[in-house]
Scaffold this motif. Structure first.
Motif, PDB file in Angstrom:
ATOM      1  N   ARG A 190       7.047  -9.832 -12.670  1.00  0.00           N
ATOM      2  CA  ARG A 190       5.594  -9.989 -12.577  1.00  0.00           C
ATOM      3  C   ARG A 190       4.979  -8.812 -11.807  1.00  0.00           C
ATOM      4  O   ARG A 190       3.881  -8.371 -12.093  1.00  0.00           O
ATOM      5  N   ALA A 191       5.713  -8.304 -10.819  1.00  0.00           N
ATOM      6  CA  ALA A 191       5.244  -7.105 -10.125  1.00  0.00           C
ATOM      7  C   ALA A 191       5.309  -5.889 -11.047  1.00  0.00           C
ATOM      8  O   ALA A 191       4.417  -5.029 -11.031  1.00  0.00           O
ATOM      9  N   ILE A 192       6.355  -5.808 -11.875  1.00  0.00           N
ATOM     10  CA  ILE A 192       6.472  -4.693 -12.827  1.00  0.00           C
ATOM     11  C   ILE A 192       5.305  -4.689 -13.809  1.00  0.00           C
ATOM     12  O   ILE A 192       4.840  -3.620 -14.237  1.00  0.00           O
ATOM     13  N   ASP A 193       4.802  -5.879 -14.158  1.00  0.00           N
ATOM     14  CA  ASP A 193       3.631  -5.948 -15.040  1.00  0.00           C
ATOM     15  C   ASP A 193       2.451  -5.163 -14.477  1.00  0.00           C
ATOM     16  O   ASP A 193       1.630  -4.629 -15.232  1.00  0.00           O
ATOM     17  N   HIS A 194       2.347  -5.104 -13.166  1.00  0.00           N
ATOM     18  CA  HIS A 194       1.290  -4.323 -12.510  1.00  0.00           C
ATOM     19  C   HIS A 194       1.758  -2.893 -12.221  1.00  0.00           C
ATOM     20  O   HIS A 194       0.979  -1.941 -12.299  1.00  0.00           O
ATOM     21  N   MET A 195       3.012  -2.765 -11.873  1.00  0.00           N
ATOM     22  CA  MET A 195       3.547  -1.471 -11.450  1.00  0.00           C
ATOM     23  C   MET A 195       3.600  -0.466 -12.595  1.00  0.00           C
ATOM     24  O   MET A 195       3.292   0.721 -12.418  1.00  0.00           O
ATOM     25  N   LEU A 206      -0.607   0.029   0.604  1.00  0.00           N
ATOM     26  CA  LEU A 206       0.222  -0.930  -0.122  1.00  0.00           C
ATOM     27  C   LEU A 206      -0.611  -1.649  -1.179  1.00  0.00           C
ATOM     28  O   LEU A 206      -1.473  -2.468  -0.834  1.00  0.00           O
ATOM     29  N   PRO A 207      -0.415  -1.366  -2.474  1.00  0.00           N
ATOM     30  CA  PRO A 207      -1.063  -2.147  -3.532  1.00  0.00           C
ATOM     31  C   PRO A 207      -0.328  -3.477  -3.692  1.00  0.00           C
ATOM     32  O   PRO A 207       0.796  -3.515  -4.182  1.00  0.00           O
ATOM     33  N   GLN A 208      -0.943  -4.554  -3.246  1.00  0.00           N
ATOM     34  CA  GLN A 208      -0.185  -5.779  -3.013  1.00  0.00           C
ATOM     35  C   GLN A 208       0.424  -6.383  -4.280  1.00  0.00           C
ATOM     36  O   GLN A 208       1.480  -7.023  -4.213  1.00  0.00           O
ATOM     37  N   GLU A 209      -0.183  -6.172  -5.441  1.00  0.00           N
ATOM     38  CA  GLU A 209       0.402  -6.730  -6.660  1.00  0.00           C
ATOM     39  C   GLU A 209       1.681  -6.006  -7.078  1.00  0.00           C
ATOM     40  O   GLU A 209       2.443  -6.509  -7.914  1.00  0.00           O
ATOM     41  N   TRP A 211      -0.484  -5.129   7.374  1.00  0.00           N
ATOM     42  CA  TRP A 211      -1.932  -4.903   7.372  1.00  0.00           C
ATOM     43  C   TRP A 211      -2.479  -4.855   8.788  1.00  0.00           C
ATOM     44  O   TRP A 211      -3.316  -4.016   9.118  1.00  0.00           O
ATOM     45  N   MET A 212      -1.982  -5.733   9.657  1.00  0.00           N
ATOM     46  CA  MET A 212      -2.510  -5.774  11.020  1.00  0.00           C
ATOM     47  C   MET A 212      -2.145  -4.524  11.817  1.00  0.00           C
ATOM     48  O   MET A 212      -2.929  -4.074  12.658  1.00  0.00           O
ATOM     49  N   LYS A 213      -0.971  -3.931  11.546  1.00  0.00           N
ATOM     50  CA  LYS A 213      -0.448  -2.924  12.478  1.00  0.00           C
ATOM     51  C   LYS A 213      -0.100  -1.574  11.871  1.00  0.00           C
ATOM     52  O   LYS A 213      -0.001  -0.584  12.609  1.00  0.00           O
ATOM     53  N   TYR A 214       0.120  -1.495  10.549  1.00  0.00           N
ATOM     54  CA  TYR A 214       0.698  -0.260  10.028  1.00  0.00           C
ATOM     55  C   TYR A 214       0.075   0.292   8.749  1.00  0.00           C
ATOM     56  O   TYR A 214       0.330   1.459   8.416  1.00  0.00           O
ATOM     57  N   ALA A 215      -0.671  -0.491   7.989  1.00  0.00           N
ATOM     58  CA  ALA A 215      -0.998  -0.041   6.635  1.00  0.00           C
ATOM     59  C   ALA A 215      -2.309  -0.621   6.122  1.00  0.00           C
ATOM     60  O   ALA A 215      -2.772  -1.669   6.586  1.00  0.00           O
ATOM     61  N   GLU A 216      -2.870   0.079   5.130  1.00  0.00           N
ATOM     62  CA  GLU A 216      -3.928  -0.484   4.301  1.00  0.00           C
ATOM     63  C   GLU A 216      -3.262  -1.345   3.237  1.00  0.00           C
ATOM     64  O   GLU A 216      -2.373  -0.870   2.518  1.00  0.00           O
ATOM     65  N   VAL A 217      -3.646  -2.609   3.143  1.00  0.00           N
ATOM     66  CA  VAL A 217      -3.168  -3.481   2.079  1.00  0.00           C
ATOM     67  C   VAL A 217      -4.349  -3.751   1.158  1.00  0.00           C
ATOM     68  O   VAL A 217      -5.341  -4.367   1.571  1.00  0.00           O
ATOM     69  N   LEU A 218      -4.246  -3.280  -0.079  1.00  0.00           N
ATOM     70  CA  LEU A 218      -5.357  -3.336  -1.013  1.00  0.00           C
ATOM     71  C   LEU A 218      -4.894  -3.884  -2.357  1.00  0.00           C
ATOM     72  O   LEU A 218      -3.699  -3.880  -2.662  1.00  0.00           O
TER      73      LEU A 218
END
Length: 223
Positions: free
Chosen positions: A75-80, A179-182, A200-207
């Motif tokens: 399901r992640a590959i469907d987005h990746m 990080l593209p969460q999908e 997301w809280m400490k290290y990265a943009e999660v979008l």
């Protein structure tokens, strides 16, 4: 606005802490934990046969490979897959990692191959690693510096393991992390959600992936 997939795990106090301490706006207070640079590279983490497995329920997939995630991975590959096509169209470099367990004598064993829908193409870099982080024991930092990269966009697995370790090391080495969460996944749903929350809280943009594509599209225009 990004859908925060971890919200259903938070207590009311958790939500208040995040807001009152400013994590929702600024991330970590000790360093600049979120940002979008002008020269990104995409890192594809460990999309290998023994980790992906067949497109079937995970309880069936683990019968062949105990590390496989089956339909969770697919399901992640469907987005990746379309995301990587978009990245290539915008001439943004892609680097792949492969984990090579000590139990494998042959680094070219089919189990270690990156699965076809997201496989490397000519000109892509593939780095073999022995541990969770793509930085530990590899020349990745040198490659990023030579390419003048300031931002790494990480896709692959697992959220709580190799993605997390790579994201923390990237941020610690001075790179922005997106990080593209999908396009990220984990075998345990709670680990996936909590892992993204912590990052997301400490290290990265999660979008969401469409937000990341908008950012990369802008970088393509600047280039």
């Amino acid at each position: 606005m990004t859908e925060r997939i971890w919200e259903d795990l938070l207590s009311e106090q958790d939500k208040q802490v995040i807001t009152k301490a400013g994590y929702d706006k600024e991330g970590a207070s000790s360093w600049e934990s979120r940002g979008l640079g002008e020269n990104p590279m995409v890192l594809v983490i460990d999309m290998q046969q023994l980790i992906v497995g067949d497109d079937e329920p995970i309880l069936d997939a683990v019968e062949q490979y105990r590390t496989a995630m089956g339909e969770i991975a697919w399901r992640a590959i469907d987005h990746m897959e379309p995301f990587l096509e978009f990245v290539r169209e915008h001439d943004i470099p892609i680097t792949y990692t492969r984990v090579v367990p000590s139990s494998y004598d042959d680094p070219d064993h089919p189990d270690l191959a990156i699965v076809d829908p997201v496989a490397p193409e000519e000109g892509d870099t593939v780095i073999d690693k022995s541990y969770a982080s793509a930085f530990y024991g590899t020349d990745l930092v040198s490659r990023l510096i030579r390419a003048d990269v300031d931002t790494v966009v990480i896709v692959g697995n697992s959220t709580s393991g190799c993605v997390r370790a790579t994201a923390v090391d990237a941020q610690s080495n001075g790179f922005n992390v997106v990080l593209p969460q999908e396009c990220i996944f984990d075998r345990i749903e709670a680990s996936h959600k909590i892992g993204l929350l912590d990052l997301w809280m400490k290290y990265a943009e999660v979008l969401e992936v469409e937000e990341v594509k908008s950012y990369l599209d802008e970088m393509g225009v600047l280039a």
